[in-house]
Design an enzyme around this catalytic site. Structure first.
Site, short mmCIF file in Angstrom:
data_model
loop_
_atom_site.label_atom_id
_atom_site.label_comp_id
_atom_site.label_asym_id
_atom_site.label_seq_id
_atom_site.Cartn_x
_atom_site.Cartn_y
_atom_site.Cartn_z
N SER A 53 0.43 -9.33 17.76
CA SER A 53 1.68 -9.85 18.33
C SER A 53 2.33 -8.98 19.38
O SER A 53 3.31 -9.41 20.00
CB SER A 53 2.68 -10.13 17.21
OG SER A 53 2.46 -11.42 16.68
N LYS A 56 2.95 -10.58 22.73
CA LYS A 56 4.16 -11.30 23.08
C LYS A 56 4.96 -10.56 24.16
O LYS A 56 5.77 -11.17 24.86
CB LYS A 56 5.01 -11.55 21.84
CG LYS A 56 4.37 -12.54 20.86
CD LYS A 56 5.24 -12.74 19.63
CE LYS A 56 4.76 -13.90 18.76
NZ LYS A 56 3.57 -13.57 17.96
N SER A 110 8.83 -12.73 15.61
CA SER A 110 7.44 -12.91 16.03
C SER A 110 6.97 -14.36 15.86
O SER A 110 5.84 -14.61 15.44
CB SER A 110 6.52 -11.97 15.25
OG SER A 110 5.37 -11.66 15.99
#
Length: 345
Positions: A53, A56, A110
């Site tokens: 993640s 991102k 997230s």
């Protein structure tokens, strides 16, 4: 090599004569100055890894300047197409939210559905187009070892990055005042959606650095079974802003953010002129083709593991780190043994 010849190592690289950095479980890491771009040290800074993640952040670096945070938008069924059991903030199809709310859902919790929505909205078409824009942005930033397949960081065949590239991406993010505000937001509300019969609720920032590290500026956590723990964090001390990136960490004996905090502590002890390389500027490599690296290992090319070996800047002591073997890199990044993995925050 992008950033300097000394960074072309699978092992440790630190300025000569400085104290040893703390031992961490990450297979690769880097500490850099957000303002000057100096690389203070790292381990396997250009080794390929899987982002989870922290990807991102590339989405944020790509789409934040394109989207009006006050605009109210509708989440679609396609946005909700995420791996079952993976990280989600709780948006609902048909729900109406401000883009700012979706950004906070992405960066605090997230949310993978938030990533799909922002990729779609930022591209103007769909999330796949958003991912293509992310790859174009990575190239512009000089992150030549980064290739996104999913907007969220959910594992995808042929998806990879490096600790060095993550520092370039993080630097672009922290240059945006809106991102800095989002990254330090401790909690926010996701509004009720009466038409979908859902109640409002509160979410909290999952990055423990902002609660426990004096001077923290924020960052992003990541985890998949394949990537293990990944982390990007930044902090300010004495008028100096540093960023740490790490890939392939285990949560024991300390968690990813704590490993990042320890490396930040080490970085702040170094003299301001101590450096082993630099972060290239956005557009530098594309504007000056001759500045492109002469050697960058392909994602599946075997390289020595980040094991014990001398630092490349004159340090005379040895360093041991956990590493991914060349065979694992081939399987991981070449996709020969690919299978989907569960995504968690």
């Amino acid at each position: 090599m992008v950033g300097g010849a000394a960074l072309d190592t699978a092992g440790l690289v630190v300025p000569a004569g400085v104290a040893a950095p703390p031992r961490v479980t990450a297979t690769s890491w880097l500490v850099a100055d957000l303002d000057s771009g100096q690389v203070l040290g790292g381990c396997g800074p250009h080794e390929y890894g899987t982002p989870a993640s922290v990807q991102k952040l590339l989405l944020a670096a790509t789409m934040l300047p394109k989207l009006d945070p006050k605009q109210r938008v509708t989440v679609t069924d396609a946005d909700m197409n995420i791996e079952p059991g993976s990280s989600a903030v709780g948006l609902v199809a048909g729900g109406r939210y401000t883009i700012e709310t979706i950004w906070l859902g992405l960066l605090l919790n997230s949310g993978n559905e938030a990533a799909n929505a922002l990729a779609r909205l930022g591209s103007g078409t769909d999330s796949a187009a958003g991912v293509r824009a992310m790859n174009e942005q990575a190239h512009h930033l000089g992150a030549l070892q980064t290739h996104a397949v999913t907007a969220s960081g959910l594992d995808g065949k042929g998806q990879f990055t490096s600790a060095y590239d993550l520092a370039l991406i993080a630097r672009a993010c922290f240059a945006e005042p809106t991102f800095r505000r989002y990254a330090l937001t401790e909690q926010t509300s996701i509004p009720a959606q009466p038409a979908q019969r859902t109640k409002g609720f509160e979410i909290q920032n999952e990055n423990q650095l902002i609660y426990r590290y004096p001077g923290a500026l924020g960052g992003k956590t990541g985890f998949t079974d394949l990537a293990r723990h990944t982390y990007v964090g930044a902090a300010e001390r004495g008028g100096r802003r540093l960023v740490v990136t790490l890939l392939g960490a285990e949560s024991a004996p300390v968690r990813g953010w704590e490993q990042g905090a320890a490396l930040l502590d080490w970085g702040f002890t170094l003299p301001r002129d101590a450096a082993v390389g630099r972060l290239v500027e956005p557009g530098e490599l594309t504007a000056t083709p001759s500045a492109a690296p002469s050697v960058l290992a392909a994602p599946g090319a075997p390289r020595p593991a980040a094991a014990s070996g001398p630092a490349r800047t004159g340090s005379e002591w040895l360093w041991s780190v956990t590493a991914v073997s060349g065979a694992t890199v081939v399987a991981l990044l070449g996709g020969l043994l690919w299978r989907r993995r569960r995504r968690m925050p």
